[in-house]
Design a protein around this motif. Structure first.
Motif, PDB file in Angstrom:
ATOM      1  N   THR A  32       0.946  -1.243   0.199  1.00 51.30           N
ATOM      2  CA  THR A  32      -0.036   0.037   0.085  1.00 51.30           C
ATOM      3  C   THR A  32       1.060   1.176  -0.254  1.00 51.30           C
ATOM      4  O   THR A  32       1.782   1.351   0.705  1.00 51.30           O
ATOM      5  CB  THR A  32      -0.860   0.193   1.337  1.00 51.30           C
ATOM      6  OG1 THR A  32      -1.379  -1.192   1.463  1.00 51.30           O
ATOM      7  CG2 THR A  32      -1.986   0.976   1.351  1.00 51.30           C
ATOM      8  N   PRO A  33       0.696   2.193  -0.863  1.00 50.13           N
ATOM      9  CA  PRO A  33       1.536   3.370  -0.890  1.00 50.13           C
ATOM     10  C   PRO A  33       1.379   3.984   0.418  1.00 50.13           C
ATOM     11  O   PRO A  33       0.058   4.483   0.650  1.00 50.13           O
ATOM     12  CB  PRO A  33       0.947   4.020  -1.885  1.00 50.13           C
ATOM     13  CG  PRO A  33      -0.443   3.726  -2.464  1.00 50.13           C
ATOM     14  CD  PRO A  33      -0.464   2.141  -1.818  1.00 50.13           C
ATOM     15  N   GLY A  34       2.512   4.822   0.935  1.00 48.04           N
ATOM     16  CA  GLY A  34       2.263   5.547   2.018  1.00 48.04           C
ATOM     17  C   GLY A  34       1.936   7.132   1.626  1.00 48.04           C
ATOM     18  O   GLY A  34       1.911   7.458   0.502  1.00 48.04           O
ATOM     19  N   ALA A  35       2.407   8.101   2.612  1.00 47.84           N
ATOM     20  CA  ALA A  35       2.512   9.278   2.101  1.00 47.84           C
ATOM     21  C   ALA A  35       3.335   9.761   1.144  1.00 47.84           C
ATOM     22  O   ALA A  35       4.580   9.171   1.070  1.00 47.84           O
ATOM     23  CB  ALA A  35       2.651  10.274   3.574  1.00 47.84           C
ATOM     24  N   ASP A  36       2.959  10.593   0.280  1.00 50.79           N
ATOM     25  CA  ASP A  36       4.094  10.998  -1.030  1.00 50.79           C
ATOM     26  C   ASP A  36       4.200   9.872  -1.956  1.00 50.79           C
ATOM     27  O   ASP A  36       5.083   9.938  -2.504  1.00 50.79           O
ATOM     28  CB  ASP A  36       5.303  11.738  -0.503  1.00 50.79           C
ATOM     29  CG  ASP A  36       5.041  12.912   0.201  1.00 50.79           C
ATOM     30  OD1 ASP A  36       4.033  13.689  -0.618  1.00 50.79           O
ATOM     31  OD2 ASP A  36       5.655  13.315   0.850  1.00 50.79           O
ATOM     32  N   GLU A  37       3.608   8.586  -1.500  1.00 47.74           N
ATOM     33  CA  GLU A  37       4.029   7.414  -2.461  1.00 47.74           C
ATOM     34  C   GLU A  37       2.745   7.187  -3.544  1.00 47.74           C
ATOM     35  O   GLU A  37       1.789   7.599  -3.476  1.00 47.74           O
ATOM     36  CB  GLU A  37       4.477   6.149  -1.617  1.00 47.74           C
ATOM     37  CG  GLU A  37       5.593   6.273  -0.913  1.00 47.74           C
ATOM     38  CD  GLU A  37       5.787   5.164   0.046  1.00 47.74           C
ATOM     39  OE1 GLU A  37       7.014   4.909   0.227  1.00 47.74           O
ATOM     40  OE2 GLU A  37       4.774   4.449   0.232  1.00 47.74           O
ATOM     41  N   GLY A  84       5.588   1.084 -15.950  1.00 45.55           N
ATOM     42  CA  GLY A  84       4.172   0.665 -15.491  1.00 45.55           C
ATOM     43  C   GLY A  84       3.247   1.606 -15.473  1.00 45.55           C
ATOM     44  O   GLY A  84       3.466   2.875 -15.512  1.00 45.55           O
ATOM     45  N   GLU A  85       2.078   1.271 -14.847  1.00 45.54           N
ATOM     46  CA  GLU A  85       0.838   2.487 -14.686  1.00 45.54           C
ATOM     47  C   GLU A  85       0.778   2.480 -13.245  1.00 45.54           C
ATOM     48  O   GLU A  85       0.663   1.556 -12.582  1.00 45.54           O
ATOM     49  CB  GLU A  85      -0.125   1.722 -15.541  1.00 45.54           C
ATOM     50  CG  GLU A  85      -1.581   2.603 -15.491  1.00 45.54           C
ATOM     51  CD  GLU A  85      -2.555   2.080 -16.116  1.00 45.54           C
ATOM     52  OE1 GLU A  85      -2.695   0.781 -16.422  1.00 45.54           O
ATOM     53  OE2 GLU A  85      -3.848   2.923 -16.202  1.00 45.54           O
ATOM     54  N   VAL A  86       0.615   3.959 -12.891  1.00 47.49           N
ATOM     55  CA  VAL A  86       0.412   4.120 -11.687  1.00 47.49           C
ATOM     56  C   VAL A  86      -1.379   3.747 -11.350  1.00 47.49           C
ATOM     57  O   VAL A  86      -2.256   4.309 -12.132  1.00 47.49           O
ATOM     58  CB  VAL A  86       0.358   5.759 -11.370  1.00 47.49           C
ATOM     59  CG1 VAL A  86      -0.050   5.974  -9.838  1.00 47.49           C
ATOM     60  CG2 VAL A  86       1.998   6.054 -11.629  1.00 47.49           C
ATOM     61  N   TYR A  94       2.869  11.849  -9.679  1.00 50.62           N
ATOM     62  CA  TYR A  94       2.678  10.744 -10.253  1.00 50.62           C
ATOM     63  C   TYR A  94       0.971  10.459 -10.159  1.00 50.62           C
ATOM     64  O   TYR A  94       0.687   9.387  -9.535  1.00 50.62           O
ATOM     65  CB  TYR A  94       3.448   9.700  -9.551  1.00 50.62           C
ATOM     66  CG  TYR A  94       4.811  10.018  -9.570  1.00 50.62           C
ATOM     67  CD1 TYR A  94       5.565   9.666 -10.932  1.00 50.62           C
ATOM     68  CD2 TYR A  94       5.674  10.497  -8.575  1.00 50.62           C
ATOM     69  CE1 TYR A  94       6.980   9.880 -11.044  1.00 50.62           C
ATOM     70  CE2 TYR A  94       6.722  10.876  -8.523  1.00 50.62           C
ATOM     71  CZ  TYR A  94       7.676  10.384  -9.952  1.00 50.62           C
ATOM     72  OH  TYR A  94       9.121  10.787  -9.756  1.00 50.62           O
ATOM     73  N   PRO A  95       0.251  11.039 -11.118  1.00 50.36           N
ATOM     74  CA  PRO A  95      -1.108  10.710 -10.853  1.00 50.36           C
ATOM     75  C   PRO A  95      -1.522   9.327 -11.303  1.00 50.36           C
ATOM     76  O   PRO A  95      -1.196   8.641 -12.261  1.00 50.36           O
ATOM     77  CB  PRO A  95      -1.990  11.966 -11.576  1.00 50.36           C
ATOM     78  CG  PRO A  95      -0.820  12.324 -12.823  1.00 50.36           C
ATOM     79  CD  PRO A  95       0.638  11.950 -12.078  1.00 50.36           C
ATOM     80  N   ALA A 110       5.036  -1.838  -7.959  1.00 48.76           N
ATOM     81  CA  ALA A 110       6.166  -0.957  -7.028  1.00 48.76           C
ATOM     82  C   ALA A 110       5.625  -0.183  -6.299  1.00 48.76           C
ATOM     83  O   ALA A 110       4.763   0.550  -6.871  1.00 48.76           O
ATOM     84  CB  ALA A 110       7.196  -0.901  -7.889  1.00 48.76           C
ATOM     85  N   VAL A 111       5.995   0.172  -5.052  1.00 49.17           N
ATOM     86  CA  VAL A 111       5.541   1.336  -4.347  1.00 49.17           C
ATOM     87  C   VAL A 111       6.941   2.344  -4.436  1.00 49.17           C
ATOM     88  O   VAL A 111       8.128   1.744  -4.123  1.00 49.17           O
ATOM     89  CB  VAL A 111       5.232   1.287  -2.912  1.00 49.17           C
ATOM     90  CG1 VAL A 111       5.193   2.260  -1.887  1.00 49.17           C
ATOM     91  CG2 VAL A 111       3.832   0.365  -2.864  1.00 49.17           C
ATOM     92  N   SER A 112       6.619   3.644  -4.553  1.00 43.81           N
ATOM     93  CA  SER A 112       7.866   4.438  -4.667  1.00 43.81           C
ATOM     94  C   SER A 112       7.421   5.763  -4.329  1.00 43.81           C
ATOM     95  O   SER A 112       6.354   6.371  -4.726  1.00 43.81           O
ATOM     96  CB  SER A 112       8.592   4.460  -5.967  1.00 43.81           C
ATOM     97  OG  SER A 112       9.498   5.203  -6.053  1.00 43.81           O
ATOM     98  N   ASN A 113       8.165   6.832  -3.954  1.00 39.51           N
ATOM     99  CA  ASN A 113       7.978   8.242  -4.017  1.00 39.51           C
ATOM    100  C   ASN A 113       8.653   8.859  -5.190  1.00 39.51           C
ATOM    101  O   ASN A 113       8.731   9.987  -5.058  1.00 39.51           O
ATOM    102  CB  ASN A 113       8.411   9.011  -2.543  1.00 39.51           C
ATOM    103  CG  ASN A 113       9.994   9.053  -2.331  1.00 39.51           C
ATOM    104  OD1 ASN A 113      10.766   8.543  -3.340  1.00 39.51           O
ATOM    105  ND2 ASN A 113      10.325   9.173  -1.429  1.00 39.51           N
TER     106      ASN A 113
END
Ligand SMILES: NC(=O)c1ccc[n+]([C@@H]2O[C@H](COP(=O)([O-])OP(=O)(O)OC[C@H]3O[C@@H](n4cnc5c(N)ncnc54)[C@H](OP(=O)(O)O)[C@@H]3O)[C@@H](O)[C@H]2O)c1
Length: 346
Positions: A32-37, A84-86, A94-95, A110-113
């Motif tokens: 799960t993406p966190g803040a800013d991710e 990949g697609e967000v 990164y909308p 992948a999760v990333s900021n």
């Protein structure tokens, strides 16, 4: 989402040529993406020769190139290009729906900021310019680092001129096939060195190289190069190093330009970080990241060449994330023609 998170982990440090048992596929619940991710779903993964050097254990020899610590390591996700697609986002840059590319590793999500592996990805994760109206896979192949490398090396550094002779090694690979066409479009006599008759046939009959030399079956490479380059070698785009590099260097003209772009002949033996220092030849090393700020210009110009039919490319697609290690080993052994990618999802 009902999908699981599939990751290719490095299972063991390879000894010489990697084996499939040096990797392991692991599944876990989706992150799960966190803040800013953001969370991105992979479409294509990239298998690139330089990843072999990242698979070595960290040591004093390669410490200078691992300033952020090991990029991959035993038990961790293998480093590698990810297109990949967000699908979820807490980061406005990164909308949701954006197509992104970066060294996010061999995994299906992948999760990333956006800031990963600054050494090999100094521009961070890029939002691809999908408005260029080209197939999306190109952002991991000819419009990705694999194609930007020959584009910037040729147009900014080697600067081939009409009437000169350019020699390209690994000429049927992702970068070499583009480098040769760039030399050809300005009017060079272009010679490609590669590892099979099928590759020689592709670069000469489809890409317009003047001569192709199969280094695996040609008994006297030096003589073949002399025949192919009667006026000497003005531009030397070197993907491989080693004895082939030496044979070409023997034909350099006084005004030649040379760039060491890759060391395909030595990735299994040279520890990362030593490649620049242990090379037995004075060599200006090309680094594509030096041009990070100009990537968008290069992508637009090459997209134009692709659309007007003057730049040809080949993608060598392997299906399924589980086949990524095999696809990668194949690049190191020369199985690929053009840019090899692993297709993970539509
Ligand atoms: N400096 C930079 O900024 C930068 C950026 C990107 C890539 N690179 C480097 O550029 C090179 C080309 O990358 P790429 O993605 O375009 O790979 P590629 O050429 O598509 O694939 C690698 C090729 O290396 C050749 N090869 C393997 N072992 C060899 C050997 N012992 N002697 C000669 N050739 C051998 C194989 O082709 P054959 O069948 O012809 O042997 C294989 O297909 C790589 O070394 C890569 O690391 C550098």
């Amino acid at each position: 989402m009902s999908d699981t998170h599939k990751k290719i982990l490095l299972a063991a440090y390879p000894n010489g040529m990697p084996r499939e048992s040096d990797f392991r596929l692991e599944e876990s619940p989706l992150p799960t993406p966190g803040a800013d991710e953001f969370l991105a779903r992979a479409l294509y993964l990239s298998v690139d020769p330089f990843l072999r050097m990242l698979m070595n254990p960290s040591s004093e020899a390669n410490a200078a190139s691992r300033t952020e610590g090991p990029i991959t390591d035993v038990g961790r996700v293998m480093a590698g290009g990810f297109l990949g697609e967000v699908v979820e986002s807490n980061n406005a840059k990164y909308p949701r729906g954006a197509i992104v590319e970066g060294i996010l590793g061999w995994q299906n999500y992948a999760v990333s900021n956006g800031w990963v592996n600054k050494r090999h990805n100094p521009g961070g994760v890029v939002v691809c310019e999908t408005g260029l109206d080209v197939p999306v896979s190109l952002f991991a192949s000819v419009l990705g680092r694999a194609g930007l490398t020959p584009y910037f090396c040729m147009t900014r550094e080697l600067k081939p001129q009409a009437g000169e002779t350019a020699v390209i090694t690994s000429a049927a690979g992702a970068g070499g096939s583009i480098a040769g066409q760039i030399a050809k479009r300005v009017g060079c006599h272009v010679v490609g060195v590669c590892g099979s008759d099928e590759k020689v046939d592709w670069i000469t009959s489809e890409l317009g190289f003047d001569v192709g030399i199969n280094y695996k079956t040609t008994p006297d490479i030096a003589a073949a190069l002399r025949d192919a380059c009667p006026r000497g070698v003005d531009v030397h785009y070197d993907n491989v190093g080693g004895p082939i590099m030496e044979a070409i260097a023997a034909l350099h003209t006084p005004t030649h330009r040379y760039r060491l772009v890759g060391i395909a002949s030595s990735y299994n033996t040279v520890p990362e970080g030593q490649s620049h220092w242990s090379w037995p030849y004075e060599k200006p090393m090309f680094v594509v990241h030096d041009y990070t700020k100009e990537y968008a210009d290069g992508i637009r110009e090459m997209a134009g060449w692709i659309k007007d039919g003057t730049l040809k490319y080949r993608e060598d697609i392997v299906e399924g994330i589980e086949n990524t290690p095999k696809a990668f080993i194949g690049v190191l052994t020369g199985d690929n023609i053009g840019k090899r990618l692993v297709k993970v999802a539509d």
